[in-house]
Design an enzyme around this catalytic site. Structure first.
Site, PDB file in Angstrom:
ATOM      1  N   GLY A  28       0.590   2.585   7.730  1.00  0.00           N
ATOM      2  CA  GLY A  28       0.642   1.790   8.958  1.00  0.00           C
ATOM      3  C   GLY A  28       1.076   0.349   8.769  1.00  0.00           C
ATOM      4  O   GLY A  28       0.789  -0.496   9.614  1.00  0.00           O
ATOM      5  N   LYS A  29       1.799   0.048   7.711  1.00  0.00           N
ATOM      6  CA  LYS A  29       2.224  -1.342   7.461  1.00  0.00           C
ATOM      7  C   LYS A  29       3.190  -1.829   8.542  1.00  0.00           C
ATOM      8  O   LYS A  29       3.057  -2.941   9.043  1.00  0.00           O
ATOM      9  CB  LYS A  29       2.866  -1.445   6.069  1.00  0.00           C
ATOM     10  CG  LYS A  29       1.922  -1.087   4.923  1.00  0.00           C
ATOM     11  CD  LYS A  29       2.547  -1.305   3.558  1.00  0.00           C
ATOM     12  CE  LYS A  29       3.618  -0.271   3.249  1.00  0.00           C
ATOM     13  NZ  LYS A  29       3.093   1.086   3.139  1.00  0.00           N
ATOM     14  N   THR A  30       4.153  -0.994   8.905  1.00  0.00           N
ATOM     15  CA  THR A  30       5.124  -1.386   9.940  1.00  0.00           C
ATOM     16  C   THR A  30       4.433  -1.537  11.289  1.00  0.00           C
ATOM     17  O   THR A  30       4.730  -2.470  12.054  1.00  0.00           O
ATOM     18  CB  THR A  30       6.248  -0.341  10.035  1.00  0.00           C
ATOM     19  OG1 THR A  30       6.860  -0.189   8.748  1.00  0.00           O
ATOM     20  CG2 THR A  30       7.303  -0.769  11.036  1.00  0.00           C
ATOM     21  N   HIS A  68     -11.371  29.960  -9.389  1.00  0.00           N
ATOM     22  CA  HIS A  68     -11.551  28.599  -8.865  1.00  0.00           C
ATOM     23  C   HIS A  68     -12.710  28.543  -7.875  1.00  0.00           C
ATOM     24  O   HIS A  68     -13.552  27.638  -7.936  1.00  0.00           O
ATOM     25  CB  HIS A  68     -10.275  28.136  -8.155  1.00  0.00           C
ATOM     26  CG  HIS A  68      -9.130  27.836  -9.068  1.00  0.00           C
ATOM     27  ND1 HIS A  68      -9.235  27.043 -10.177  1.00  0.00           N
ATOM     28  CD2 HIS A  68      -7.820  28.233  -9.009  1.00  0.00           C
ATOM     29  CE1 HIS A  68      -8.054  26.937 -10.783  1.00  0.00           C
ATOM     30  NE2 HIS A  68      -7.183  27.671 -10.091  1.00  0.00           N
ATOM     31  N   GLY A 112       0.822  -1.202   0.000  1.00  0.00           N
ATOM     32  CA  GLY A 112       0.000   0.000   0.000  1.00  0.00           C
ATOM     33  C   GLY A 112       0.852   1.246   0.000  1.00  0.00           C
ATOM     34  O   GLY A 112       2.085   1.179   0.068  1.00  0.00           O
ATOM     35  N   PRO A 113       0.208   2.429  -0.057  1.00  0.00           N
ATOM     36  CA  PRO A 113       0.952   3.694  -0.112  1.00  0.00           C
ATOM     37  C   PRO A 113       1.780   3.921   1.149  1.00  0.00           C
ATOM     38  O   PRO A 113       1.522   3.311   2.199  1.00  0.00           O
ATOM     39  CB  PRO A 113      -0.168   4.754  -0.227  1.00  0.00           C
ATOM     40  CG  PRO A 113      -1.380   4.001  -0.656  1.00  0.00           C
ATOM     41  CD  PRO A 113      -1.242   2.620  -0.112  1.00  0.00           C
ATOM     42  N   PRO A 114       2.776   4.803   1.078  1.00  0.00           N
ATOM     43  CA  PRO A 114       3.586   5.108   2.269  1.00  0.00           C
ATOM     44  C   PRO A 114       2.743   5.744   3.371  1.00  0.00           C
ATOM     45  O   PRO A 114       1.803   6.494   3.094  1.00  0.00           O
ATOM     46  CB  PRO A 114       4.626   6.113   1.740  1.00  0.00           C
ATOM     47  CG  PRO A 114       4.634   5.943   0.255  1.00  0.00           C
ATOM     48  CD  PRO A 114       3.259   5.499  -0.128  1.00  0.00           C
ATOM     49  N   HIS A 147      -7.290  34.856 -10.048  1.00  0.00           N
ATOM     50  CA  HIS A 147      -7.124  33.434 -10.392  1.00  0.00           C
ATOM     51  C   HIS A 147      -7.832  32.548  -9.360  1.00  0.00           C
ATOM     52  O   HIS A 147      -8.614  31.652  -9.711  1.00  0.00           O
ATOM     53  CB  HIS A 147      -5.635  33.107 -10.467  1.00  0.00           C
ATOM     54  CG  HIS A 147      -5.330  31.703 -10.869  1.00  0.00           C
ATOM     55  ND1 HIS A 147      -4.895  31.358 -12.123  1.00  0.00           N
ATOM     56  CD2 HIS A 147      -5.406  30.526 -10.171  1.00  0.00           C
ATOM     57  CE1 HIS A 147      -4.718  30.042 -12.186  1.00  0.00           C
ATOM     58  NE2 HIS A 147      -5.013  29.520 -10.996  1.00  0.00           N
ATOM     59  N   GLU A 148      -7.562  32.794  -8.075  1.00  0.00           N
ATOM     60  CA  GLU A 148      -8.157  31.961  -7.024  1.00  0.00           C
ATOM     61  C   GLU A 148      -9.657  32.192  -6.909  1.00  0.00           C
ATOM     62  O   GLU A 148     -10.411  31.255  -6.616  1.00  0.00           O
ATOM     63  CB  GLU A 148      -7.469  32.226  -5.677  1.00  0.00           C
ATOM     64  CG  GLU A 148      -5.971  31.954  -5.661  1.00  0.00           C
ATOM     65  CD  GLU A 148      -5.603  30.553  -6.125  1.00  0.00           C
ATOM     66  OE1 GLU A 148      -6.424  29.627  -5.985  1.00  0.00           O
ATOM     67  OE2 GLU A 148      -4.491  30.379  -6.655  1.00  0.00           O
TER      68      GLU A 148
END
Length: 502
Positions: free
Chosen positions: A116-118, A342, A111-113, A338-339
């Site tokens: 919680g794998k460790t 959006h 899975g992604p970094p 610009h913002e």
């Protein structure tokens, strides 16, 4: 004690040599043999340590964790239940014998970094009352041939020795970033050091006997499962592949609550709202978010962590620390327009989605609009993708409306638009229908891409032209305040529209 024994042995050896010299014996052959043996042991030992076994022992002892339970890990209910079910093969040994089940040899967490794998590997050791040894894939990579393979052997040997010494029935070996040593072999006949290390790991996993005590379970983690060698992934080696994904909203709230236990939160802090704003955050990012919020509160010498500290922490984790860049008035006005482009498009297409409009530079961004999705979303219709494209195009179209040209500030916006166009094509949501990209010419793809972008740009311009008064009347407020919350922006948006239509 071993230190004194070594000194005694050396002293006896020197005394013996002196005695041989005294009685007239030629000691040169003895010295030559001793020198060769010393050089051999010196180069055989792991870098920065003594004998190989001692080096592994010291390394693994330094990494024995303070055990934690599955309850201490938030946001991974599915993965935790799947892992617990797999670990039952170590615990329920009588039931395994009854049904003739072969115990698992390996579990791969992918899975992604930061998900919680460790942590799950450490919790697995506590759950099964096993000895826990951990290592990183990079620890087995050496310039000397055979060193990595030797370390693999010593790691498995050390696991068995420790389990016997601590009178435990099982041991868990965890290898993080296993893709470093478990990558696909090129098949070109070259005998690389990495291949020797992988071959030794495969051999050790084949040697994990099902009836042997103590039992050894190998757990490994990777962010790139597709790079692993097929011999490592097959059943009988890594029997279970458990996906540890980014947490959903419920999982994010659980993780935030876990990390908020030792922090003084103000009464007005709504962690559920923070969980909504932190869509696509990993567990590590959520921990960092809570930590950064506490840092902001400490800087202000505030007794509690307020909502504003949480909001600033979300921005920092998402986009980086505030920048000290000084921009000209003309540049600030362009960024503000610009913002606002959006923000207006977001409010028109998805009312209530704007969380913040800011002109304060963060990371590489001179300004930004933070959106607030009410629910996690993983599937999109054609209409929803087109709406998201118009929000992304809003900034560039706003610059064209007021300046007659665009700036480099739209680069990331266009990347998002092109990604969504590609997603629409791959999902069969364009005029091309359901296609295989390899069977369609580049000209056809480019024409369809151009048609979609031009169509959405035209629709965006139409909508923003109808709200030109919002730009003109809110520009001075935004440039003065530098930051508007979603509530403030919506109130301003409604007031200006009501005056325009009155």
């Amino acid at each position: 004690m071993s230190k004194y024994i070594k000194e005694i042995v050396i002293g006896i050896g020197v005394a013996a040599l002196l005695f041989l010299v005294y009685i007239g014996v030629n000691v040169l052959p003895f010295l030559t043999i001793a020198a060769f043996v010393g050089v051999f042991f010196y180069f055989s030992r792991p870098k920065g340590s003594g004998a190989m076994t001692a080096g592994v022992d010291r390394r693994t002892k330094a990494k024995v964790p303070t055990y934690l339970t599955f309850d201490d890990i938030g946001g991974q209910d599915r993965a935790k239940n799947e892992l617990k079910e797999a670990l039952d093969f170590l615990i329920k040994q009588e039931e395994i014998k009854k049904f003739g089940i072969r115990p698992l040899k390996g579990i791969l967490l992918e899975g992604p970094p930061g998900t919680g794998k460790t942590l799950m590997a450490k919790a697995a050791a506590q759950h099964t009352n096993s000895v826990f040894l951990s290592a990183s894939g990079s620890e087995f990579v050496e310039m000397y041939v055979g060193v990595g393979a030797s370390r693999i052997r010593d790691l498995f040997k050390d696991a068995r020795t420790r389990a016997q010494k601590e009178n435990k029935d099982s041991a868990i070996i965890f290898i993080d970033e296993i893709d470093v040593i478990g990558g696909k072999r090129d098949g070109g006949g070259q005998h690389r050091e990495y291949d020797q290390t992988l071959n030794q790991l495969l051999t050790e996993m084949d040697g994990i006997h099902t009836q042997e005590t103590p039992r050894i379970l190998l757990m490994a983690a990777t962010n790139r499962k597709e790079m692993l060698d097929s011999a490592l992934l097959r059943p009988g080696r890594f029997d279970r592949h458990i996906s540890v994904d980014l947490p959903d909203k419920k999982g994010r709230l659980h993780i935030l609550n876990l990390h908020a236990k030792n922090k003084p939160l103000a009464m007005n802090v709504d962690l559920e709202k923070v969980a909504e704003e932190s869509f696509n955050f990993s567990g590590a990012q959520l921990e960092s978010l809570m930590n950064e919020a506490a840092v902001y509160a400490m800087r202000e010498e505030s007794p509690y962590i307020e909502t504003r500290h949480m909001s600033a922490a979300v921005d920092k984790v998402m986009m980086g620390e505030r920048s000290d860049r000084e921009s000209s008035k003309a540049e600030r006005e362009r960024v503000a327009l610009h913002e606002l482009g959006h923000a207006i498009m977001a409010e028109v297409t998805t009312p209530g989605s704007v969380a913040q409009v800011s002109l304060r530079p963060r990371g590489q961004a001179l300004g930004y609009v933070r959106h607030n999705p009410s629910d996690d979303q993983y599937l999109y219709t054609k209409q929803e993708l087109e709406n998201r494209m118009m929000v992304a195009l809003g900034g560039a179209v706003a610059e064209e409306m007021f300046y007659g040209n665009r700036s480099t500030g739209s680069r990331n916006d266009f990347d998002q638009v092109l990604h969504m166009v590609k997603m629409m094509m791959d999902s069969g949501l364009t005029n091309l229908g359901i296609i295989d990209r390899d069977m369609v010419t580049k000209d056809e793809l480019m024409k369809e891409n151009q048609r979609i972008v031009e169509q959405q740009t035209s629709r965006t311009r139409e909508i923003l032209e109808r709200h030109r008064d919002v730009f003109q009347q809110s520009l001075s407020i935004l440039t003065k305040e530098e930051e508007l919350s979603g509530t403030e922006f919506r109130s301003l948006f409604k007031q200006i529209n009501q005056r325009t239509t009155a």
